[in-house]
Design an enzyme around this catalytic site. Structure first.
Site, mmCIF file in Angstrom:
data_model
loop_
_atom_site.group_PDB
_atom_site.id
_atom_site.type_symbol
_atom_site.label_atom_id
_atom_site.label_comp_id
_atom_site.label_asym_id
_atom_site.label_seq_id
_atom_site.Cartn_x
_atom_site.Cartn_y
_atom_site.Cartn_z
ATOM 1 N N HIS A 133 -4.349 -28.853 -37.330
ATOM 2 C CA HIS A 133 -4.740 -29.047 -35.931
ATOM 3 C C HIS A 133 -5.041 -27.666 -35.346
ATOM 4 O O HIS A 133 -4.455 -26.671 -35.788
ATOM 5 C CB HIS A 133 -3.549 -29.692 -35.212
ATOM 6 C CG HIS A 133 -3.815 -30.132 -33.806
ATOM 7 N ND1 HIS A 133 -3.743 -29.269 -32.734
ATOM 8 C CD2 HIS A 133 -4.132 -31.348 -33.286
ATOM 9 C CE1 HIS A 133 -4.003 -29.943 -31.627
ATOM 10 N NE2 HIS A 133 -4.238 -31.200 -31.927
ATOM 11 N N ASP A 210 4.490 -28.152 -39.225
ATOM 12 C CA ASP A 210 4.010 -28.871 -38.040
ATOM 13 C C ASP A 210 4.280 -30.353 -38.276
ATOM 14 O O ASP A 210 3.596 -31.003 -39.070
ATOM 15 C CB ASP A 210 2.516 -28.591 -37.848
ATOM 16 C CG ASP A 210 1.914 -29.422 -36.714
ATOM 17 O OD1 ASP A 210 2.610 -30.298 -36.180
ATOM 18 O OD2 ASP A 210 0.732 -29.183 -36.379
ATOM 19 N N GLN A 213 2.862 -35.178 -36.227
ATOM 20 C CA GLN A 213 2.576 -36.556 -36.657
ATOM 21 C C GLN A 213 3.698 -37.094 -37.544
ATOM 22 O O GLN A 213 4.058 -38.264 -37.454
ATOM 23 C CB GLN A 213 1.245 -36.603 -37.425
ATOM 24 C CG GLN A 213 0.031 -36.190 -36.602
ATOM 25 C CD GLN A 213 -0.275 -37.156 -35.464
ATOM 26 O OE1 GLN A 213 0.043 -38.342 -35.523
ATOM 27 N NE2 GLN A 213 -0.864 -36.647 -34.395
ATOM 28 N N LYS A 236 4.723 -37.976 -28.713
ATOM 29 C CA LYS A 236 4.182 -38.795 -29.806
ATOM 30 C C LYS A 236 5.246 -39.750 -30.344
ATOM 31 O O LYS A 236 4.937 -40.714 -31.006
ATOM 32 C CB LYS A 236 3.667 -37.899 -30.934
ATOM 33 C CG LYS A 236 2.482 -37.040 -30.484
ATOM 34 C CD LYS A 236 1.688 -36.551 -31.637
ATOM 35 C CE LYS A 236 0.854 -35.339 -31.270
ATOM 36 N NZ LYS A 236 -0.411 -35.688 -30.617
ATOM 37 N N CYS A 374 -9.337 -32.324 -32.593
ATOM 38 C CA CYS A 374 -8.789 -30.950 -32.623
ATOM 39 C C CYS A 374 -8.638 -30.443 -34.054
ATOM 40 O O CYS A 374 -7.713 -29.679 -34.353
ATOM 41 C CB CYS A 374 -7.455 -30.851 -31.888
ATOM 42 S SG CYS A 374 -7.614 -31.141 -30.145
#
Ligand code: 7TS
Length: 416
Positions: A133, A210, A213, A236, A374
């Site tokens: 991202h 990261d 998600q 999220k 993104c």
């Protein structure tokens, strides 16, 4: 098309019942019942989270850590309680290893800026992957430019899978930190971050994960992963916007200089010299998002009450159904892997522009995201302007996937 019993009870989740927990799911768009397939961008919020936010502002709104009065103590207790919930949720050794930030983006910026200040110099390398991202690209580019370091990229194949031999080749002793996404937001790929961390640690290189998600779809255990840093956003995972998490191993967080200066992050201040507070406060300058943290705590409670395994297996079942249904649509091409993935499904329909497809779906009440998500370098790699992305949550139904398929047939008719 399928039996209602199957729909009602997807792997231990009573879909109709859990949908009642999410007030927004009852609304209509263009007179049609909303079909919300933009969960990778942000998820909807259960009543438990909305109530927690309202209770804070109605009943005990107060600044934290600063007052002897009861309200401040109640707010502090709830805020620190949320930190403990997050620590337990991702199996951190200590609550002090949990830093509240504004989101994944700020968490990564914090590490990039603080790490670079102390550990990055000319000739060093920061290693990321081809499917990051923008928020895991740009902060590193900025600090590399400042320090004269280089950004290198682990390549991927045409299925959107990382090339581990390329990773091994690029993991030289010049690499000072590896920063990779656990799950790609635009391709759905689940990356072998455990293996990436293992190989990096063999060379004493720290790894930032990261998990923006991943935290929604996979069990996260920072100790089992042995991640040095891990970032995600509350919004999220059914929590409010504006609140994110940075996990860092205590020894790493202690080694990094503060990111921002101000109240709360100090121990003593004089005009000559300031000494810094200990973890986690060293990285939490200013009044924090108290409501946001409490809201995230409520979201974690909600997920735990449903049972994480139940949530994940409901998502898996929906994903399998969606992949089958979408692949049967004439002229539809999935962009990303067909297996070892999550339910963020990017695709193209014929050669129609994703935006046109998205607009037609919207008129039918179906919310999908279109564009580069993104991840412009991912789109450049596939030589496409963008994709249509349907991203699923456990509260979605198979009937909604059927509606998406019908919507795509309609789009083909209108655009073809
Ligand atoms: N990393 C990944 C893998 C993401 O998916 C996102 C947000 C971020 C970082 C940034 O998170 P933020 O909460 O700080 O903005 N992804 C998306 C998306 O896919 N569509 O909208 C936001």
């Amino acid at each position: 098309m399928y039996q209602s019993e199957t729909e009602m009870m997807v792997q231990g989740i009573d879909v109709e019942k859990v949908r009642n927990d999410f007030p927004l799911l009852t609304r209509t768009v263009y007179g049609k019942p909303l079909v919300y397939f933009d969960n990778a961008a942000t998820s909807q919020k259960p009543t438990a989270v909305l109530d927690a936010l309202e209770d804070y502002y109605r009943l005990y709104n107060s600044n934290v850590h600063r007052g002897v009065h009861s309200l401040s103590q109640e707010a502090t207790e709830a805020y620190e309680g949320a930190r403990k919930k997050v620590a337990t949720f991702i199996n951190a050794k200590k609550a002090e290893e949990i830093i509240f930030t504004r989101g994944t983006t700020e968490s990564i910026n914090l590490v990039a800026a603080s790490f670079a200040k102390k550990f990055l110099k000319e000739g060093d390398v920061v290693l990321i992957s081809a499917m990051e991202h923008h928020s895991n690209i740009v902060p590193w580019q900025m600090v590399c430019a400042e320090k004269g370091a280089t950004l290198q990229v682990i390549a991927m194949n045409e299925f959107g899978e990382l090339l581990m031999d390329d990773f091994a080749r690029k993991l030289t002793c010049n690499v000072k930190i590896v920063s990779v996404t656990y799950v790609s937001n635009s391709l759905g790929t689940i990356n072998p971050v455990g293996e990436i961390i293992r190989q990096a640690h063999e060379k004493n290189i720290p790894v930032l994960v990261d998990a923006a998600q991943a935290v929604v779809h996979l069990p996260i255990d920072v100790q089992a992963l042995d991640a040095d840093f891990l970032a995600f956003s509350g919004h999220k995972i059914y929590g409010p916007t504006g609140l994110g998490i940075l996990y860092g191993k205590e020894e790493w967080l202690n080694a990094l200089p503060p990111y921002q200066g101000g109240g709360e992050m100090i121990k003593t201040v004089s005009f000559e010299k300031t000494t810094y507070n200990e973890l986690p406060y060293k990285f939490e300058a200013g009044t924090p998002d108290v409501a946001g943290a409490i809201g995230l705590g409520a979201a974690i409670d909600y997920v735990e009450q449903l049972g994480r395994d139940n949530v994940f297996s409901a998502e898996d079942e929906l994903l399998a159904y969606a992949m089958r249904a979408l692949q049967a649509v004439k002229g539809l091409r999935i962009v990303g892997p067909l297996s070892n993935r999550v339910g963020s499904i990017s695709f193209l329909l014929e050669n129609f522009h994703p935006f046109d497809v998205g607009e037609i779906l919207d008129k039918q009440g179906i919310a999908v995201r279109t564009g580069h998500h993104c991840t412009q370098p991912v789109m450049d790699f596939f030589n496409i302007p963008g994709t249509v992305r349907a991203s699923l949550a456990f509260y979605n139904t198979k009937a909604e996937i059927d509606k998406l398929v019908a919507g795509l047939e309609k789009a083909r008719m209108l655009l073809g």
